[in-house]
Write a protein that holds these residues in place. Structure first.
Motif, PDB file in Angstrom:
ATOM      1  N   ASN A 694      -7.982  -6.447  -3.748  1.00 45.90           N
ATOM      2  CA  ASN A 694      -6.813  -5.257  -3.524  1.00 45.90           C
ATOM      3  C   ASN A 694      -7.328  -3.904  -4.023  1.00 45.90           C
ATOM      4  O   ASN A 694      -7.099  -3.196  -2.958  1.00 45.90           O
ATOM      5  CB  ASN A 694      -5.515  -5.665  -4.508  1.00 45.90           C
ATOM      6  N   GLU A 695      -8.110  -4.093  -5.063  1.00 46.33           N
ATOM      7  CA  GLU A 695      -8.774  -2.647  -5.425  1.00 46.33           C
ATOM      8  C   GLU A 695      -9.702  -2.140  -4.167  1.00 46.33           C
ATOM      9  O   GLU A 695      -9.682  -0.903  -3.861  1.00 46.33           O
ATOM     10  CB  GLU A 695      -9.567  -2.659  -6.610  1.00 46.33           C
ATOM     11  N   LEU A 696     -10.582  -2.953  -3.756  1.00 44.35           N
ATOM     12  CA  LEU A 696     -11.310  -2.631  -2.682  1.00 44.35           C
ATOM     13  C   LEU A 696     -10.455  -2.259  -1.240  1.00 44.35           C
ATOM     14  O   LEU A 696     -11.033  -1.391  -0.697  1.00 44.35           O
ATOM     15  CB  LEU A 696     -12.565  -3.725  -2.331  1.00 44.35           C
ATOM     16  N   ILE A 697      -9.635  -2.930  -1.002  1.00 42.62           N
ATOM     17  CA  ILE A 697      -8.955  -2.545   0.091  1.00 42.62           C
ATOM     18  C   ILE A 697      -8.238  -1.067  -0.113  1.00 42.62           C
ATOM     19  O   ILE A 697      -8.207  -0.482   1.006  1.00 42.62           O
ATOM     20  CB  ILE A 697      -7.802  -3.675   0.438  1.00 42.62           C
ATOM     21  N   ASP A 698      -7.748  -1.070  -1.343  1.00 44.02           N
ATOM     22  CA  ASP A 698      -7.194   0.241  -1.575  1.00 44.02           C
ATOM     23  C   ASP A 698      -7.968   1.360  -1.299  1.00 44.02           C
ATOM     24  O   ASP A 698      -8.023   2.466  -0.755  1.00 44.02           O
ATOM     25  CB  ASP A 698      -6.653   0.506  -3.050  1.00 44.02           C
ATOM     26  N   ARG A 699      -9.373   1.305  -1.676  1.00 40.30           N
ATOM     27  CA  ARG A 699     -10.422   2.254  -1.711  1.00 40.30           C
ATOM     28  C   ARG A 699     -10.813   2.270  -0.154  1.00 40.30           C
ATOM     29  O   ARG A 699     -11.185   3.471   0.399  1.00 40.30           O
ATOM     30  CB  ARG A 699     -11.817   1.674  -2.361  1.00 40.30           C
ATOM     31  N   ILE A 700     -11.136   1.026   0.629  1.00 43.62           N
ATOM     32  CA  ILE A 700     -11.135   1.343   1.923  1.00 43.62           C
ATOM     33  C   ILE A 700     -10.371   2.188   2.723  1.00 43.62           C
ATOM     34  O   ILE A 700     -10.574   3.155   3.557  1.00 43.62           O
ATOM     35  CB  ILE A 700     -11.532  -0.230   2.511  1.00 43.62           C
ATOM     36  N   GLU A 701      -8.871   1.654   2.214  1.00 43.58           N
ATOM     37  CA  GLU A 701      -7.784   2.783   3.094  1.00 43.58           C
ATOM     38  C   GLU A 701      -8.001   4.076   2.567  1.00 43.58           C
ATOM     39  O   GLU A 701      -7.955   5.060   3.531  1.00 43.58           O
ATOM     40  CB  GLU A 701      -6.555   1.994   2.620  1.00 43.58           C
ATOM     41  N   GLU A 702      -8.521   4.525   1.330  1.00 40.72           N
ATOM     42  CA  GLU A 702      -8.785   5.806   0.963  1.00 40.72           C
ATOM     43  C   GLU A 702      -9.742   6.500   1.801  1.00 40.72           C
ATOM     44  O   GLU A 702      -9.805   7.736   2.095  1.00 40.72           O
ATOM     45  CB  GLU A 702      -8.699   5.763  -0.493  1.00 40.72           C
ATOM     46  N   GLU A 703     -10.806   5.677   1.801  1.00 47.24           N
ATOM     47  CA  GLU A 703     -12.076   6.352   2.573  1.00 47.24           C
ATOM     48  C   GLU A 703     -11.876   6.622   3.804  1.00 47.24           C
ATOM     49  O   GLU A 703     -12.231   7.551   4.696  1.00 47.24           O
ATOM     50  CB  GLU A 703     -13.305   5.339   2.209  1.00 47.24           C
ATOM     51  N   GLU A 704     -11.084   5.444   4.667  1.00 44.27           N
ATOM     52  CA  GLU A 704     -10.747   5.886   5.824  1.00 44.27           C
ATOM     53  C   GLU A 704      -9.818   7.083   6.252  1.00 44.27           C
ATOM     54  O   GLU A 704     -10.101   7.805   7.317  1.00 44.27           O
ATOM     55  CB  GLU A 704      -9.702   4.571   6.647  1.00 44.27           C
ATOM     56  N   GLU A 705      -8.958   7.434   5.086  1.00 49.93           N
ATOM     57  CA  GLU A 705      -7.993   8.508   5.238  1.00 49.93           C
ATOM     58  C   GLU A 705      -8.946   9.855   5.112  1.00 49.93           C
ATOM     59  O   GLU A 705      -8.702  10.676   5.723  1.00 49.93           O
ATOM     60  CB  GLU A 705      -6.847   8.378   4.003  1.00 49.93           C
ATOM     61  N   ASN A 706     -10.006   9.739   4.130  1.00 48.80           N
ATOM     62  CA  ASN A 706     -10.995  10.798   4.086  1.00 48.80           C
ATOM     63  C   ASN A 706     -11.697  10.985   5.206  1.00 48.80           C
ATOM     64  O   ASN A 706     -11.968  12.228   5.718  1.00 48.80           O
ATOM     65  CB  ASN A 706     -11.909  10.536   2.559  1.00 48.80           C
ATOM     66  N   ASN A 707     -12.240   9.950   5.880  1.00 48.57           N
ATOM     67  CA  ASN A 707     -12.942  10.066   7.093  1.00 48.57           C
ATOM     68  C   ASN A 707     -12.130  10.698   8.237  1.00 48.57           C
ATOM     69  O   ASN A 707     -12.540  11.612   9.016  1.00 48.57           O
ATOM     70  CB  ASN A 707     -13.490   8.897   7.585  1.00 48.57           C
ATOM     71  N   PHE A 708     -10.823  10.311   8.118  1.00 49.20           N
ATOM     72  CA  PHE A 708      -9.984  11.001   9.372  1.00 49.20           C
ATOM     73  C   PHE A 708      -9.790  12.581   8.874  1.00 49.20           C
ATOM     74  O   PHE A 708      -9.792  13.310   9.756  1.00 49.20           O
ATOM     75  CB  PHE A 708      -8.631  10.447   9.144  1.00 49.20           C
TER      76      PHE A 708
END
Length: 773
Positions: A694-708
């Motif tokens: 769940n923590e990795l998923i949260d980080r991936i979602e955060e990175e995707e938001e940063n990339n966007f």
């Protein structure tokens, strides 16, 4: 809490009761809107003040006087209260120190003291009350002698009057002067009037009664203060305890007041009781003409309290200057004798030899009572010496001054206060009581004394009947008998009385009311004897008793028939048994006759001798049969032993198998426990991995938001770069057109481009972060 105090000052021993309440009281218990106790209060009526100065034989004064002598230390009695420790030395205790087995004065005094502490009596108040009570007793011992030179009198021995003045904390000389020669108002002037010994005695008794009544009234107020709370009141439940009807050998003014009160209460009872009857009839839909039986007592009440009645004439006579008891008696007899149905004069024969003969009779509901009018004018006027009352008001004792603070004497030019007789005050108090009772929903309790000797298990029929007559029970029964006193619900009537007309009720279900109507119709009761209500059937007096007699007769008839059937069945059983016994007797007789015939026959003798020999042959056969049975039994025993051995072997084998299975089961149980522990561990590990996932998923979602966000910013920078290039191009065109320094502008443009690249590089460095791992 209040009871010990009120009983001490308001109860006394009478002929019939060792602890009789000599005052009427109405106790109210108030409830708030939430139906919880809010407070309580007490009102009193008709305090028997006359008992203070005189008691009938075998009776006592109020309990408090005897408790003072028994409960207080002798030194306190003699030094503080100035009293002689012997109660027999006081005239107001008419019968001396009367001992009452059921009244322990010492213990009652202790209870009284404890109750006063609970009610917040101060030591000063308790001592003041005792001083006033002792002063009342000292009043009775004042001795007077008539002066020879005038109509006045003088004190023979001033010690008692001086002691009373010391207890009341008033000047003894002024006290004596006010009693013997009081100042009275004549016109507009104040003059001294000499009193004869009889007038002084009456004045001291009136003062004694006044002190006691005011103390008692103060005690009631003190109890009410202790019982009061600040909670709001809405409803109350009250108990009225008042003296019953009194018929003695010597009946005087007090008995007339008590009996008048009971006449009014009985009138209220009669009226209320038949009002309830009327409401019952109305509720049940029975047509009934209302009769107010309270009017039955109106004649005797009017005789006593209406204009030109006995008490109004007594009030009028008290105002007349030269009126006497004899003149009052003559006027009453002249006014009412042979003119009023409830008034009569006793014959000379009936009063001959009586110590206190009655002067006239009043026909009350409870019986005819003869009244003696001696001292009625004095008792009714109850004259209080204004000069002494003023001394009481100015007393150095705060308690005494408070009791008499309303006794302000009238000045020479002031009008005297309205004269209030005892009859007037009694009428006012009685009217207030009746007004209060009419505003309530009353219930009535009648108390009966079985005997006058206080002996358990002894009942005097004449005494019971007399009390039933005096407390109005017989009067109430008479009233109820005028209507329909017996009433029964239809279901109960059907169940109890359908036996009287069983053939009139059809088979199957039928309503109770219809069944009742059929039963009463079959019995031939008229409409006047029985009335049908909505839920009950009503009967005249005596009808229900008649039905009970008919029911008893019917039950007797049925039981007699049942007994006849039972006796017939038992008699037939006995007869059948006797017939069987008769047949047996005939057979027995025949056998006995044959025995007598055969006993001398030779062949019979031979048979009796041969018969034992026949039994030997039978014995051998029996032995062989027994041996065969024994052999068979032995074979069965061997087979049983063999089977038992096989079963034991099987049991042992099964026991071993059972132990092996239990061991395997224990191993499997332990393996299951280990597996459960392993499952718990794996579940914990799985939970941890899920949390990391769940923590990795949260980080991936955060990175995707940063990339966007970075892409958005990149597009914005590229747009700005295109715009800058367009501006450069435009500027170059302008430079060419203007012929300016192209080289300087190009350097400026290069610097600007370098600055933009620096900004873009700084932005990327700030936004971009390397991913973990």
């Amino acid at each position: 809490m209040c009871n010990p105090v009120l009983e001490a000052y308001g109860n006394a021993k009478t002929v019939r009761n060792d602890n009789s309440s000599r005052f009427g009281k109405f106790i109210r218990v108030h409830f708030g809107r939430d139906s919880k106790l809010a407070s309580a209060d007490i009102e009193y009526y008709l305090l028997e003040k006359a008992r203070l100065t005189y008691q009938n034989p075998e009776e006592r004064n109020f309990h408090i006087f005897y408790q003072i002598f028994k409960g207080l230390p002798k030194d306190y009695l003699t030094n503080t209260l100035l009293m002689d420790p012997d109660a027999n030395n006081y005239k107001f205790l008419t019968n001396g120190d009367v001992q009452v087995p059921s009244q322990d004065d010492v213990e009652l005094w202790k209870e009284n003291e404890e109750a006063m502490v609970i009610l917040n009596f101060t030591d000063e108040e308790k001592e003041s009350i005792l001083k006033l009570m002792c002063g009342c007793l000292l009043f009775g011992n004042i001795d007077l002698k008539q002066n020879k030179r005038d109509e006045g009198c003088e004190v023979d021995n001033p010690v008692f009057i001086e002691k009373a003045a010391a207890l009341f904390q008033i000047p003894a000389a002024d006290f004596m002067k006010s009693l013997l020669k009081p100042r009275v108002k004549v016109g507009t002037e104040m003059v001294q009037k000499s009193q004869n010994s009889e007038q002084v005695y009456f004045a001291t008794k009136a003062l004694c009664k006044s002190i006691f009544e005011r103390v008692f009234k103060w005690l009631i107020a003190k109890c009410n203060t202790a019982l009061d709370t600040k909670k709001p009141r809405q409803n109350y439940c009250g108990v009225l305890d008042i003296a019953g009807f009194e018929i003695f050998d010597f009946n005087t003014f007090e008995q007339l007041c008590i009996n008048l009160t009971n006449e009014r209460l009985q009138q209220f009872f009669n009226h209320h009781m038949f009002i309830l009857e009327q409401e019952e009839y109305k509720k049940e839909g029975i047509v009934w003409k209302f009769i107010d039986f309270g009017l039955d007592l109106e004649a005797s009440i009017e005789l006593m309290e209406k204009p030109m009645g006995i008490l109004p004439m007594l009030d009028e006579e008290c105002i007349m200057p030269k009126a006497t008891d004899q003149s009052y008696k003559d006027k009453v007899i002249q006014q009412h004798n042979k003119k009023h149905p409830k008034f009569s004069v006793p014959s000379m024969k009936s009063i001959k030899g009586l110590e206190h003969p009655p002067h006239f009779n009043i026909h009350h509901y409870a019986g005819v009572v003869g009244y003696n009018v001696d001292d009625w004018l004095t008792k009714n006027a109850d004259p209080l010496n204004d000069n002494v009352l003023d001394l009481f008001r100015k007393s150095a004792m705060p308690f005494m001054a408070t009791l008499y603070e309303d006794c302000t004497p009238a000045g020479p030019k002031e009008r005297k206060k309205t004269f209030q007789t005892m009859a007037m005050m009694h009428k006012k108090s009685l009217n207030e009581l009746m007004t209060m009772l009419h505003s309530t929903s009353p219930n009535f309790i009648r108390c009966l004394v079985p005997n006058e000797t206080k002996t358990p298990g002894k009942v005097l029929a004449e005494l019971i009947l007399h009390q039933l007559r005096c407390n109005g029970v017989l009067e109430g029964i008479r009233i109820v008998r005028q209507g329909f006193p017996n009433r029964i619900p239809y279901a109960d009537f059907k169940q109890r009385y359908q036996i009287l007309a069983a053939s009139a009720i059809p088979a199957g279900f039928i309503e109770a009311k219809a069944a009742t109507e059929l039963i009463i119709g079959a019995l031939g009761l008229t409409d006047d004897e029985a009335k049908f209500g909505n839920t009950k059937v009503f009967f005249r007096a005596g009808i229900l008793g008649r039905l009970e007699d008919l029911r008893d007769e019917k039950i007797t008839e049925i039981l007699t028939a049942f007994q006849a059937l039972a006796r017939g069945w038992i008699a037939r059983k006995i007869f059948s048994k006797l017939m069987e016994q008769r047949v047996g007797v005939v057979v027995l007789q025949r056998n006995i006759r044959q025995h007598f015939i055969l006993r001398n026959w030779p062949w019979w003798k031979l048979f009796t001798k041969v018969k034992p020999l026949l039994s030997v042959a039978r014995q051998e056969e029996e032995i062989r049969a027994k041996e065969e049975e024994m052999k068979k039994a032995m074979e069965e025993a061997e087979a049983t032993a063999k089977a038992k051995k096989e079963l034991e072997e099987k049991f042992e084998k099964l026991q071993n198998e059972r132990n092996e299975i239990q061991a395997e089961l224990e191993k499997e149980r332990q393996a299951a426990i280990d597996a459960e522990e392993m499952v718990f561990k794996l579940e914990g590990k799985q939970k941890d991995l899920e949390e990391e996932n769940n923590e990795l998923i949260d980080r991936i979602e955060e990175e995707e938001e940063n990339n966007f966000s970075v892409a958005e910013m990149k597009r914005a920078v590229e747009a700005e770069l295109v715009k800058a290039q367009e501006e450069i191009k435009a500027a170059g065109d302008k430079l060419k057109a203007a012929g300016g320094d192209i080289q300087g502008k190009e350097q400026e443009l290069k610097d600007k481009q370098w600055y933009q690249r620096r900004v873009l590089f700084f932005f990327f460095c700030r936004v971009w972060r390397p991913s973990p791992g």
